[in-house]
Design a protein around this motif. Structure first.
Motif, short mmCIF file in Angstrom:
data_model
loop_
_atom_site.label_atom_id
_atom_site.label_comp_id
_atom_site.label_asym_id
_atom_site.label_seq_id
_atom_site.Cartn_x
_atom_site.Cartn_y
_atom_site.Cartn_z
N THR A 59 0.82 -1.21 0.00
CA THR A 59 0.00 0.00 0.00
C THR A 59 0.86 1.26 0.00
O THR A 59 0.51 2.25 -0.65
CB THR A 59 -0.96 0.02 1.20
OG1 THR A 59 -0.21 -0.12 2.42
CG2 THR A 59 -1.97 -1.12 1.10
N GLN A 60 1.97 1.24 0.71
CA GLN A 60 2.82 2.44 0.75
C GLN A 60 3.57 2.67 -0.55
O GLN A 60 3.89 3.80 -0.90
CB GLN A 60 3.78 2.36 1.94
CG GLN A 60 3.08 2.52 3.28
CD GLN A 60 4.04 2.71 4.44
OE1 GLN A 60 5.22 2.39 4.35
NE2 GLN A 60 3.53 3.23 5.54
N THR A 61 3.89 1.59 -1.27
CA THR A 61 4.56 1.73 -2.56
C THR A 61 3.56 1.93 -3.70
O THR A 61 3.97 2.07 -4.85
CB THR A 61 5.42 0.49 -2.87
OG1 THR A 61 4.57 -0.67 -2.92
CG2 THR A 61 6.50 0.29 -1.82
N LYS A 62 2.27 1.90 -3.37
CA LYS A 62 1.19 2.07 -4.34
C LYS A 62 1.08 0.89 -5.31
O LYS A 62 0.44 1.00 -6.35
CB LYS A 62 1.35 3.37 -5.14
CG LYS A 62 1.43 4.61 -4.27
CD LYS A 62 0.18 4.79 -3.42
CE LYS A 62 0.26 6.05 -2.58
NZ LYS A 62 -0.94 6.21 -1.70
N ARG A 63 1.73 -0.20 -4.97
CA ARG A 63 1.50 -1.40 -5.77
C ARG A 63 0.03 -1.79 -5.66
O ARG A 63 -0.58 -2.28 -6.61
CB ARG A 63 2.37 -2.55 -5.27
CG ARG A 63 2.29 -3.80 -6.15
CD ARG A 63 3.10 -4.94 -5.60
NE ARG A 63 3.21 -6.02 -6.57
CZ ARG A 63 3.31 -7.29 -6.26
NH1 ARG A 63 3.31 -7.67 -4.98
NH2 ARG A 63 3.42 -8.22 -7.19
N THR B 68 -3.46 0.16 -4.44
CA THR B 68 -4.13 1.38 -3.98
C THR B 68 -5.53 1.04 -3.49
O THR B 68 -6.06 -0.04 -3.76
CB THR B 68 -4.22 2.41 -5.10
OG1 THR B 68 -5.08 1.87 -6.15
CG2 THR B 68 -2.85 2.72 -5.69
#
Length: 225
Positions: free
Chosen positions: A202-206, A208
């Motif tokens: 979620t933090q790397t936007k893999r 969303t």
């Protein structure tokens, strides 16, 4: 690993909370319990509706999440997006999962893991996934028997564990975020894939929020049509 892989019938007789079939995991939990005496630090059982239309399968308990609280995806970062989404789509009575006694209830949905115990570095080895799969097989058999309609696998390991438990070939159902697999079992049973809602993804936007909700849009359209 301790001993041989047990049969589904034998597995159903075993008490999950006392399971110590995987020596590496059992020893690791003992060390965690010594360091954190107030943690659950035991196998984590499934949570939710006993007759669900949707069964969600994650990887394994997180160190300071389910391993601490005793409930899947409860009390850690990985559960934030999951329970917010479940609440938005009407599967959960609230959007936060903080502790066993927080009053959260699931409707039409149940959550479990491919591996029931916390693995070192959050990485179960293949033998542990195979050993624990007999618990998942029992859960799958009950799910299908009660006319379950949708399986959601969070990540590749969960996806493969689901197929193993259903005695289906991995090559016939490749993992892919957003993929929908029609399975030759049950009442029009479908397997939906999503990237795991971990902190890293979620933090790397893999993964969303929009991507995750799109998967649930498809699930809800199917099971509530």
């Amino acid at each position: 690993m301790a001993g041989n892989v047990v049969t589904t019938k034998e597995c159903a007789i075993l008490d999950l909370m006392d399971c110590k079939q995987c020596s590496r995991l059992s020893q690791f939990l003992e060390s965690v319990k010594a360091k954190h005496p107030d943690y659950h630090a035991r196998p984590v059982s499934a949570f939710g509706d006993i007759n669900p239309k949707l069964l969600i399968v994650g990887l394994a308990p997180g160190m300071h999440g389910a391993n601490r609280t005793g409930r899947p995806f409860t009390g850690d970062y990985a559960g934030i997006l999951l329970y917010q989404t479940l609440h938005k789509f009407g599967f959960a009575t609230q959007s936060e999962a903080l502790a066993m006694n927080d009053g959260l209830q699931l409707s039409g949905c149940r959550i479990t893991n491919a591996v029931k115990c916390l693995p070192p570095e959050n990485k179960p080895i293949p033998q542990e996934i195979k050993q624990c799969n007999h618990y998942l097989t029992a859960e799958m058999d009950a799910f299908i028997q009660h006319d379950g309609m949708a399986l959601l696998a969070l990540g590749t390991v969960a996806h493969q564990a689901v197929l193993m438990s259903l005695r289906l070939k991995l090559k016939d159902y490749p993992f892919g975020h957003g993929a929908i697999h029609h399975l030759p079992l049950g009442n029009s049973l479908k397997l939906y894939d999503s990237y795991h809602c971990s902190r890293y993804n979620t933090q790397t936007k893999r993964l969303t929020t929009e991507m995750f909700e799109q998967v649930f849009d498809k699930i809800v359209a199917d099971i509530r049509s």
